[in-house]
Design a protein around this motif. Sequence first.
Motif, PDB file in Angstrom:
ATOM      1  N   ARG A 287       0.953   6.404   8.436  1.00 28.71           N
ATOM      2  CA  ARG A 287       1.122   7.515   9.381  1.00 28.71           C
ATOM      3  C   ARG A 287      -0.114   8.402   9.406  1.00 28.71           C
ATOM      4  O   ARG A 287      -0.568   8.834  10.478  1.00 28.71           O
ATOM      5  CB  ARG A 287       2.358   8.329   9.004  1.00 28.71           C
ATOM      6  CG  ARG A 287       2.662   9.466   9.988  1.00 28.71           C
ATOM      7  CD  ARG A 287       3.961  10.177   9.644  1.00 28.71           C
ATOM      8  NE  ARG A 287       5.097   9.308   9.851  1.00 28.71           N
ATOM      9  CZ  ARG A 287       5.842   8.787   8.883  1.00 28.71           C
ATOM     10  NH1 ARG A 287       5.560   9.037   7.616  1.00 28.71           N
ATOM     11  NH2 ARG A 287       6.871   8.012   9.170  1.00 28.71           N
ATOM     12  N   ALA A 288      -0.702   8.674   8.235  1.00 25.64           N
ATOM     13  CA  ALA A 288      -1.896   9.507   8.189  1.00 25.64           C
ATOM     14  C   ALA A 288      -3.048   8.861   8.954  1.00 25.64           C
ATOM     15  O   ALA A 288      -3.802   9.547   9.665  1.00 25.64           O
ATOM     16  CB  ALA A 288      -2.299   9.760   6.736  1.00 25.64           C
ATOM     17  N   LEU A 289      -3.191   7.550   8.837  1.00 25.72           N
ATOM     18  CA  LEU A 289      -4.252   6.854   9.561  1.00 25.72           C
ATOM     19  C   LEU A 289      -4.017   6.863  11.063  1.00 25.72           C
ATOM     20  O   LEU A 289      -4.955   7.027  11.848  1.00 25.72           O
ATOM     21  CB  LEU A 289      -4.356   5.411   9.048  1.00 25.72           C
ATOM     22  CG  LEU A 289      -5.050   5.246   7.689  1.00 25.72           C
ATOM     23  CD1 LEU A 289      -4.750   3.883   7.093  1.00 25.72           C
ATOM     24  CD2 LEU A 289      -6.559   5.441   7.841  1.00 25.72           C
TER      25      LEU A 289
ATOM     26  N   THR B  69      -9.329   0.630   2.755  1.00 23.88           N
ATOM     27  CA  THR B  69      -7.887   0.876   2.889  1.00 23.88           C
ATOM     28  C   THR B  69      -7.452   0.693   4.334  1.00 23.88           C
ATOM     29  O   THR B  69      -6.402   0.099   4.617  1.00 23.88           O
ATOM     30  CB  THR B  69      -7.547   2.290   2.410  1.00 23.88           C
ATOM     31  OG1 THR B  69      -7.871   2.407   1.032  1.00 23.88           O
ATOM     32  CG2 THR B  69      -6.069   2.595   2.608  1.00 23.88           C
ATOM     33  N   LEU B  70      -8.268   1.187   5.259  1.00 19.94           N
ATOM     34  CA  LEU B  70      -7.934   1.035   6.680  1.00 19.94           C
ATOM     35  C   LEU B  70      -7.931  -0.435   7.076  1.00 19.94           C
ATOM     36  O   LEU B  70      -7.013  -0.906   7.756  1.00 19.94           O
ATOM     37  CB  LEU B  70      -8.943   1.818   7.523  1.00 19.94           C
ATOM     38  CG  LEU B  70      -8.696   1.890   9.036  1.00 19.94           C
ATOM     39  CD1 LEU B  70      -9.296   3.169   9.613  1.00 19.94           C
ATOM     40  CD2 LEU B  70      -9.298   0.689   9.770  1.00 19.94           C
ATOM     41  N   TYR B  71      -8.952  -1.184   6.645  1.00 23.57           N
ATOM     42  CA  TYR B  71      -9.066  -2.584   7.054  1.00 23.57           C
ATOM     43  C   TYR B  71      -7.993  -3.467   6.433  1.00 23.57           C
ATOM     44  O   TYR B  71      -7.744  -4.576   6.922  1.00 23.57           O
ATOM     45  CB  TYR B  71     -10.450  -3.118   6.721  1.00 23.57           C
ATOM     46  CG  TYR B  71     -11.510  -2.671   7.701  1.00 23.57           C
ATOM     47  CD1 TYR B  71     -11.365  -2.921   9.066  1.00 23.57           C
ATOM     48  CD2 TYR B  71     -12.650  -2.005   7.267  1.00 23.57           C
ATOM     49  CE1 TYR B  71     -12.328  -2.511   9.969  1.00 23.57           C
ATOM     50  CE2 TYR B  71     -13.622  -1.592   8.167  1.00 23.57           C
ATOM     51  CZ  TYR B  71     -13.460  -1.844   9.512  1.00 23.57           C
ATOM     52  OH  TYR B  71     -14.404  -1.436  10.415  1.00 23.57           O
ATOM     53  N   ARG B  72      -7.351  -3.001   5.372  1.00 19.31           N
ATOM     54  CA  ARG B  72      -6.229  -3.769   4.841  1.00 19.31           C
ATOM     55  C   ARG B  72      -5.024  -3.686   5.771  1.00 19.31           C
ATOM     56  O   ARG B  72      -4.094  -4.484   5.661  1.00 19.31           O
ATOM     57  CB  ARG B  72      -5.854  -3.261   3.441  1.00 19.31           C
ATOM     58  CG  ARG B  72      -6.781  -3.765   2.345  1.00 19.31           C
ATOM     59  CD  ARG B  72      -6.172  -3.589   0.972  1.00 19.31           C
ATOM     60  NE  ARG B  72      -6.040  -2.196   0.589  1.00 19.31           N
ATOM     61  CZ  ARG B  72      -6.991  -1.512  -0.072  1.00 19.31           C
ATOM     62  NH1 ARG B  72      -8.133  -2.101  -0.400  1.00 19.31           N
ATOM     63  NH2 ARG B  72      -6.785  -0.260  -0.401  1.00 19.31           N
ATOM     64  N   ARG B  73      -5.020  -2.720   6.672  1.00 18.26           N
ATOM     65  CA  ARG B  73      -3.908  -2.516   7.601  1.00 18.26           C
ATOM     66  C   ARG B  73      -4.245  -2.969   9.016  1.00 18.26           C
ATOM     67  O   ARG B  73      -3.406  -3.538   9.701  1.00 18.26           O
ATOM     68  CB  ARG B  73      -3.513  -1.039   7.595  1.00 18.26           C
ATOM     69  CG  ARG B  73      -2.833  -0.631   6.297  1.00 18.26           C
ATOM     70  CD  ARG B  73      -2.938   0.870   6.043  1.00 18.26           C
ATOM     71  NE  ARG B  73      -2.082   1.250   4.935  1.00 18.26           N
ATOM     72  CZ  ARG B  73      -2.380   1.050   3.655  1.00 18.26           C
ATOM     73  NH1 ARG B  73      -3.542   0.494   3.320  1.00 18.26           N
ATOM     74  NH2 ARG B  73      -1.551   1.423   2.696  1.00 18.26           N
TER      75      ARG B  73
END
Length: 218
Positions: free
Chosen positions: A25-27, A58-62
Amino acid sequence: MTNPSPPVDPAPAARGRPRDAALDRALLEATLEVLYEKGYGGLTTSAVAKRAGVSTATLYRRWKSKDDLVVGTAVRWAHDLGPGKDTGSLHGDLTALLTDKARTLDGPGGRLLHVLIGESAHNPALARVLDDAVVQPVRDRAAALLERAVARGEIPLAQNPRVLADLVVGAMVSRVFLTPPPEPAGPGREAGPPPPAGEAMISELRPFLLRALGVSPR
């Protein structure tokens, strides 16, 4: 008007540590903020990660790319209009549809749509997402309210719900995103706060649509 945080779909079952819904949600919220401030061209995954307080890893894991992140944000922020309630009349059903769409356009989902409309013209994946998330719910509501109106005997059967949906979306998007705000009141005239653009459009668009459907406005 306050707007709840966008829902985050549960992650599919997988081995290892489950995804953190709060971090997702924060991203997504950070993506919306950066898009609104810098536009699609100015958005970078590093800027989103920094705004959310996480690493780019962390972003690229999602989400595997910028486009993937933006598409995910569009899906989650788009407001699902749902089937709508039967108010007992075409006038009431149409008013409810216009009101719900106005709230969407006046909120975060509308701001996101404003930013992404231009990009979707040459981004087929994003265009499909916006059509599914923004326009299709209106088509579904339009079809349902017209079916109820036919069943009540308010209108004849030969009505095209897709045309009605296009009129609703097109007119409201034009008013909210393309029409400049009214000039301020002149000297000696009190100027209260203007209503949100989407809500202001309802009183003008509703009688036009009713007449187009063969119903006299109230």
